[in-house]
Design an enzyme around this catalytic site. Structure first.
Site, mmCIF file in Angstrom:
data_model
loop_
_atom_site.group_PDB
_atom_site.id
_atom_site.type_symbol
_atom_site.label_atom_id
_atom_site.label_comp_id
_atom_site.label_asym_id
_atom_site.label_seq_id
_atom_site.Cartn_x
_atom_site.Cartn_y
_atom_site.Cartn_z
ATOM 1 N N PHE A 122 0.851 -1.192 0.000
ATOM 2 C CA PHE A 122 0.000 0.000 0.000
ATOM 3 C C PHE A 122 0.892 1.250 0.000
ATOM 4 O O PHE A 122 1.826 1.350 0.787
ATOM 5 C CB PHE A 122 -0.881 -0.021 1.243
ATOM 6 C CG PHE A 122 -2.020 0.952 1.195
ATOM 7 C CD1 PHE A 122 -3.227 0.599 0.622
ATOM 8 C CD2 PHE A 122 -1.882 2.219 1.735
ATOM 9 C CE1 PHE A 122 -4.281 1.502 0.586
ATOM 10 C CE2 PHE A 122 -2.935 3.121 1.696
ATOM 11 C CZ PHE A 122 -4.139 2.765 1.121
ATOM 12 N N ASP A 193 1.913 -4.934 8.632
ATOM 13 C CA ASP A 193 0.701 -4.122 8.548
ATOM 14 C C ASP A 193 -0.479 -5.085 8.421
ATOM 15 O O ASP A 193 -0.540 -5.874 7.469
ATOM 16 C CB ASP A 193 0.784 -3.179 7.337
ATOM 17 C CG ASP A 193 -0.361 -2.183 7.312
ATOM 18 O OD1 ASP A 193 -1.447 -2.502 7.833
ATOM 19 O OD2 ASP A 193 -0.169 -1.083 6.755
ATOM 20 N N TYR A 218 -10.890 0.991 10.405
ATOM 21 C CA TYR A 218 -12.126 1.266 9.649
ATOM 22 C C TYR A 218 -12.433 0.255 8.554
ATOM 23 O O TYR A 218 -13.391 0.412 7.824
ATOM 24 C CB TYR A 218 -12.114 2.681 9.068
ATOM 25 C CG TYR A 218 -10.880 3.053 8.261
ATOM 26 C CD1 TYR A 218 -10.730 2.607 6.957
ATOM 27 C CD2 TYR A 218 -9.886 3.859 8.797
ATOM 28 C CE1 TYR A 218 -9.610 2.942 6.212
ATOM 29 C CE2 TYR A 218 -8.760 4.203 8.074
ATOM 30 C CZ TYR A 218 -8.626 3.734 6.779
ATOM 31 O OH TYR A 218 -7.526 4.064 6.052
ATOM 32 N N LYS A 219 -11.609 -0.777 8.420
ATOM 33 C CA LYS A 219 -11.879 -1.791 7.390
ATOM 34 C C LYS A 219 -12.691 -2.928 8.013
ATOM 35 O O LYS A 219 -13.833 -2.708 8.376
ATOM 36 C CB LYS A 219 -10.568 -2.234 6.770
ATOM 37 C CG LYS A 219 -9.945 -1.090 5.956
ATOM 38 C CD LYS A 219 -8.547 -1.369 5.462
ATOM 39 C CE LYS A 219 -8.039 -0.145 4.693
ATOM 40 N NZ LYS A 219 -6.591 -0.121 4.570
HETATM 41 C C1 LIG Z 1 -5.958 1.101 4.403
HETATM 42 C C2 LIG Z 1 -4.511 0.964 4.589
HETATM 43 C C3 LIG Z 1 -3.784 1.978 5.204
HETATM 44 C C4 LIG Z 1 -4.460 3.249 5.605
HETATM 45 O O1 LIG Z 1 -3.674 4.103 6.310
HETATM 46 P P1 LIG Z 1 -4.298 5.414 6.948
HETATM 47 O O2 LIG Z 1 -3.192 6.018 7.659
HETATM 48 O O3 LIG Z 1 -5.449 4.977 7.810
HETATM 49 O O4 LIG Z 1 -4.835 6.247 5.849
HETATM 50 C C5 LIG Z 1 -2.419 1.773 5.384
HETATM 51 N N1 LIG Z 1 -1.820 0.637 4.981
HETATM 52 C C6 LIG Z 1 -2.516 -0.357 4.381
HETATM 53 C C7 LIG Z 1 -1.812 -1.587 3.944
HETATM 54 C C8 LIG Z 1 -3.870 -0.201 4.146
HETATM 55 O O5 LIG Z 1 -4.544 -1.165 3.539
#
Ligand SMILES: *Cc1c(COP(=O)(O)O)cnc(C)c1O
Length: 424
Positions: A122, A193, A218-219
């Site tokens: 990501f 992560d 939030y997922k």
């Molecule tokens: C959704 C997601 C994020 C989101 O990070 P935020 O700081 O909440 O915007 C980070 N890393 C991964 C792998 C994700 O899927």
């Protein structure tokens, strides 16, 4: 559908407000609203904030929220009580743990200056890692998934392996224990992560020997838009790792108001500022929806259900793959598959974005992740997330039926489905 009627986990869906007629396959981007959340937030607003005012920091347990919600999340990721806190965003927490891990490495191995990650990780993870590397004059090295073991095998220079357990784009699930062991073997620390794992697939952080982990609220945890994230530090590191955002909430005694920083004993040192109480309350409601599965077999049972859902969707799409020029690219092997299915549209130009938009217009909500030229190139992805808490077998069936209509009618060629919005 009969499969739903026979499913002992089916009642878990009743915990959610789900709009009528919508097949929601985007819980891997934003989870759905728990029915308990509106009343809980109203209570926090009217009673705790409105009536009790500042007394609520003690009386309503506001100050304990990061630890209390963290303890609940710990049960979902194989961590112990007192090992997880809920705080900040995933991006911010990633910076804290990267920096903490870098500090641990530097003390005994100054020649290790490379952070290894995956090119398809990501982007925020990569941006934050690149930033850390810039600060320290280190290097971020992006490797293809298949090349990771070989890179670690000659990893004398590797300080940190940073991976997302379930890749957001490919749906590939890493062997968390195996990759952690490979990182340790070469002398690196392993940071995970869990954004697409927590609440979707079982994780056993303690068993796997990982060093640090972060994840998203939030997922699959259904904590609401922009919910606080979480951070875990292995107990062997928690008491001496230093993170750079040393705010007062991570102090050993915040209300002593001492001029010098003294980090809290354990993972609480990964806190920074005042917790967002409203968001924390919503997150707690979301985490509770996953914990509600504990008497029914917990994450193990949810995982079995998730695999059946993604397996069924994959099999149904496979039947029409040639006719629709749609190809399943997420892993077929259950042990490598997260809780999502990814498709590629192989027609010239690829209409992935428009297909997703046409599906949304027909009440099937998935999302689109733009490709990347490479090399090697990453294709555009049509992404469908299956939350084992509320997705039913009938939803899988309905989604594919509506996909059939979109593909047969070539609805996706319409202009209105091709216009890109800011959020895809
Ligand atoms: C959704 C997601 C994020 C989101 O990070 P935020 O700081 O909440 O915007 C980070 N890393 C991964 C792998 C994700 O899927």
């Amino acid at each position: 559908m009969e499969l739903d009627a026979r499913d002992p986990l089916a009642p878990l869906r009743e915990q959610f407000e789900l709009p009528e007629g919508i097949v929601y396959l985007d819980g891997n981007s934003l989870g759905v609203l728990p029915k308990a959340a509106p009343a809980r937030l109203a209570r926090v607003l009217r009673q705790e904030w409105g009536a009790q005012l500042i007394r609520s920091w003690n009386a309503a347990g506001w100050l304990d929220l990061p630890a209390r919600v963290g303890d609940k999340i710990a049960r979902l990721i194989g961590a112990g009580p007192g090992e997880v806190v809920a705080a900040d965003s995933t991006s911010v927490n990633l910076y804290k743990v990267l920096s903490a891990a870098a500090g641990l490495q530097r003390s005994d191995a100054p020649e290790r200056r490379v952070v290894v990650s995956e090119r398809t990780n990501f982007p925020t993870d990569l941006y934050v890692a690149a930033s850390l590397c810039r600060e320290r004059d280190w290097r971020l090295e992006l490797v293809e998934t298949a090349d990771l073991p070989a890179r670690l095998a000659r990893g004398d220079d590797v300080a940190i392996l940073l991976l997302t357990h379930v890749n957001y784009r490919t749906g590939w699930m890493h062997d968390l224990a195996g990759m952690t062991a490979a990182a340790h073997e070469c002398g690196a620390l392993a940071i995970w992560d869990l954004a697409h794992s927590a609440g979707a697939v079982p994780v056993d952080l303690r068993e796997t020997g990982a060093d640090f982990a972060v994840g998203c609220g939030y997922k699959y945890l259904n904590g609401g838009p922009g919910a606080p994230a979480f951070v875990w530090a292995a107990p062997r590191h928690a008491a001496h790792a230093r993170q750079p955002l040393s705010g007062w909430m991570g102090h050993a005694a915040p209300f002593r108001f001492a001029p010098e920083y003294e980090p809290a004993d354990g993972v609480a040192r990964f806190l920074c500022g005042t917790p967002p109480v409203l968001s924390m309350a919503a997150l707690e409601c979301g985490v509770d929806t996953v914990l509600a599965a504990e008497p029914l077999g917990g994450m193990k049972a949810l995982r079995a259900r998730s695999l059946r859902l993604t397996g069924a969707f994959t099999a149904l799409v496979d039947r029409h793959a040639a006719a629709w020029a749609l190809r399943v690219v997420s892993p077929r092997e259950p042990e490598r598959r997260g809780s999502q299915v990814c498709l590629v549209h192989d027609a010239p130009g690829g209409h992935g974005y428009a297909i997703v938009q046409a599906l949304i217009a027909r009440g099937v909500v998935g999302d689109f992740r733009a490709g990347e030229p490479g090399p090697p190139p990453c294709p555009d992805i049509l992404r469908f997330g299956f939350s084992p808490l509320y997705t039913r077998f009938v939803d899988v069936w309905d989604a594919v039926e509506r996909l059939a209509v979109v593909m047969a009618s070539r609805e996706y060629e319409r202009e209105r489905f091709r216009r890109r919005a800011a959020v895809t």
